[in-house]
Design a protein around this motif. Structure first.
Motif, mmCIF file in Angstrom:
data_model
loop_
_atom_site.group_PDB
_atom_site.id
_atom_site.type_symbol
_atom_site.label_atom_id
_atom_site.label_comp_id
_atom_site.label_asym_id
_atom_site.label_seq_id
_atom_site.Cartn_x
_atom_site.Cartn_y
_atom_site.Cartn_z
ATOM 1 N N PHE A 196 -20.549 0.403 -82.246
ATOM 2 C CA PHE A 196 -21.640 -0.571 -82.305
ATOM 3 C C PHE A 196 -21.072 -1.973 -82.087
ATOM 4 N N GLN A 197 -21.675 -2.704 -81.173
ATOM 5 C CA GLN A 197 -21.210 -4.040 -80.833
ATOM 6 C C GLN A 197 -22.278 -5.080 -81.170
ATOM 7 N N HIS A 198 -21.847 -6.158 -81.814
ATOM 8 C CA HIS A 198 -22.760 -7.262 -82.109
ATOM 9 C C HIS A 198 -22.886 -8.135 -80.864
ATOM 10 N N LEU A 199 -24.081 -8.182 -80.292
ATOM 11 C CA LEU A 199 -24.289 -8.933 -79.053
ATOM 12 C C LEU A 199 -24.710 -10.379 -79.294
ATOM 13 N N ILE A 211 -28.862 -8.710 -82.902
ATOM 14 C CA ILE A 211 -28.996 -7.767 -81.796
ATOM 15 C C ILE A 211 -27.691 -6.990 -81.682
ATOM 16 N N MET A 212 -27.804 -5.665 -81.816
ATOM 17 C CA MET A 212 -26.638 -4.793 -81.741
ATOM 18 C C MET A 212 -26.791 -3.828 -80.562
ATOM 19 N N GLU A 213 -25.672 -3.407 -80.041
ATOM 20 C CA GLU A 213 -25.667 -2.443 -78.941
ATOM 21 C C GLU A 213 -24.831 -1.236 -79.346
ATOM 22 N N VAL A 214 -25.360 -0.047 -79.103
ATOM 23 C CA VAL A 214 -24.597 1.161 -79.366
ATOM 24 C C VAL A 214 -24.000 1.649 -78.050
ATOM 25 N N ARG A 215 -22.732 2.027 -78.122
ATOM 26 C CA ARG A 215 -22.027 2.540 -76.950
ATOM 27 C C ARG A 215 -21.443 3.910 -77.274
ATOM 28 N N ILE A 216 -21.407 4.749 -76.275
ATOM 29 C CA ILE A 216 -20.774 6.054 -76.416
ATOM 30 C C ILE A 216 -19.690 6.167 -75.358
ATOM 31 N N ASP A 217 -18.450 6.329 -75.803
ATOM 32 C CA ASP A 217 -17.290 6.294 -74.913
ATOM 33 C C ASP A 217 -17.297 5.013 -74.085
ATOM 34 N N ASP A 218 -17.606 3.903 -74.780
ATOM 35 C CA ASP A 218 -17.633 2.551 -74.190
ATOM 36 C C ASP A 218 -18.741 2.340 -73.160
ATOM 37 N N GLU A 219 -19.641 3.295 -73.030
ATOM 38 C CA GLU A 219 -20.779 3.134 -72.116
ATOM 39 C C GLU A 219 -22.010 2.659 -72.904
ATOM 40 N N SER A 228 -30.829 -7.733 -90.245
ATOM 41 C CA SER A 228 -29.438 -7.622 -90.681
ATOM 42 C C SER A 228 -28.719 -6.782 -89.642
ATOM 43 N N LYS A 229 -27.394 -6.865 -89.647
ATOM 44 C CA LYS A 229 -26.646 -6.054 -88.685
ATOM 45 C C LYS A 229 -26.870 -4.567 -88.929
ATOM 46 N N LYS A 230 -26.995 -4.201 -90.199
ATOM 47 C CA LYS A 230 -27.212 -2.803 -90.549
ATOM 48 C C LYS A 230 -28.529 -2.289 -89.990
ATOM 49 N N LYS A 231 -29.603 -3.096 -90.132
ATOM 50 C CA LYS A 231 -30.912 -2.692 -89.605
ATOM 51 C C LYS A 231 -30.905 -2.649 -88.083
ATOM 52 N N ALA A 232 -30.183 -3.591 -87.473
ATOM 53 C CA ALA A 232 -30.100 -3.618 -86.012
ATOM 54 C C ALA A 232 -29.343 -2.405 -85.487
ATOM 55 N N GLU A 233 -28.312 -1.980 -86.229
ATOM 56 C CA GLU A 233 -27.576 -0.778 -85.840
ATOM 57 C C GLU A 233 -28.476 0.450 -85.910
#
Length: 249
Positions: A196-199, A211-219, A228-233
């Protein structure tokens, strides 16, 4: 005026045995007889049995499903907005999505008798061919009620026949799904690596939105918003589960 005319016309129409059976079922489900039976007949006709009526267009319940989905969303949103005046947008969105999910609507549809009135090709055995059949038909019925009797009546049907009798809102709140755990569990089974990356953090004066972004194998897979970051995740994980078809919309 249109509703009044439809009501008067319904008194003088001669119905077939099949139509009378449908009217009785609609009355049992909705609590009142239809004025104009046509939209209900379309609402209970799945595309698998629909016939082309004009230039290849099939008169199935898909258009009414679209309309009913919109009406349902508005009514549920208004209900939650008024019931929880101090809850944020993320909370309201999450609970509404739980209520109008395919799983929820399928379960309610089965309970109120929709399987007895929907017409579809029972010979189709392919996976997921009728996965959301009953829930979709329920939305189409909402669309039919809206066209037949207007917003006020369809709102009453949603609140008094669907929402209040079949949903324990407090229980929904206390059992909110952990989409992040679900996504991580799936990636582990697939030998993939989630992150999970904080954008961005947006300052909105009285509060901040993350705003958070989820990545799988960096994609990059999906983005989420939250107070909150937790809710955004969690929101990003929910969107990822939808895209990966781990969760029904």
């Amino acid at each position: 005026m249109r509703l009044f005319v439809n009501r008067i016309k319904s008194v003088f129409i001669s119905y077939s045995k099949e139509d009378k059976a449908l009217i009785a079922s609609i009355k049992m489900i909705a609590g009142s007889k239809p004025y104009n039976l046509k939209p209900y007949k379309i609402a209970t006709q799945h595309t698998s049995v629909a016939k082309s009526v004009k230039r290849g267009f099939k008169e199935s319940n898909e258009r009414l499903e679209y309309l009913g989905d919109a009406v349902l969303s508005v009514v549920v949103a208004e209900y939650l907005f008024k019931r929880y005046p101090f809850k944020d947008e993320g909370f309201l969105t999450e609970i509404r999505s739980r209520i109008v999910s395919r799983d929820s609507l399928n379960n309610v549809a089965r309970t109120i008798g929709v399987p007895q009135i929907v017409r579809y090709d029972k010979k189709r055995k392919t996976p997921n061919s009728h996965k959301s059949l009953f829930g979709n038909t329920l939305e189409a019925l909402i669309g039919a009620i809206y066209l037949d009797k207007g917003f006020k009546h369809s709102r009453s049907f949603i609140l008094n026949k669907l929402l209040k009798p079949h949903f324990d809102i407090e229980e929904l709140i206390n059992t909110t799904k952990n989409y992040k755990s679900k996504l991580i569990e799936w990636t582990q089974k697939q030998s993939k690596s989630p992150s999970f990356q904080h954008l961005e953090t947006i300052d909105k004066g009285h509060y901040k939105e993350f705003i958070m972004e989820v990545r799988i194998d960096d994609e990059p897979i999906a983005k989420g918003h939250g107070l909150s970051k937790k809710k955004a995740e969690q929101d990003a994980a929910r969107e990822a589960c939808l895209k990966l078809e781990l969760e029904e919309q």
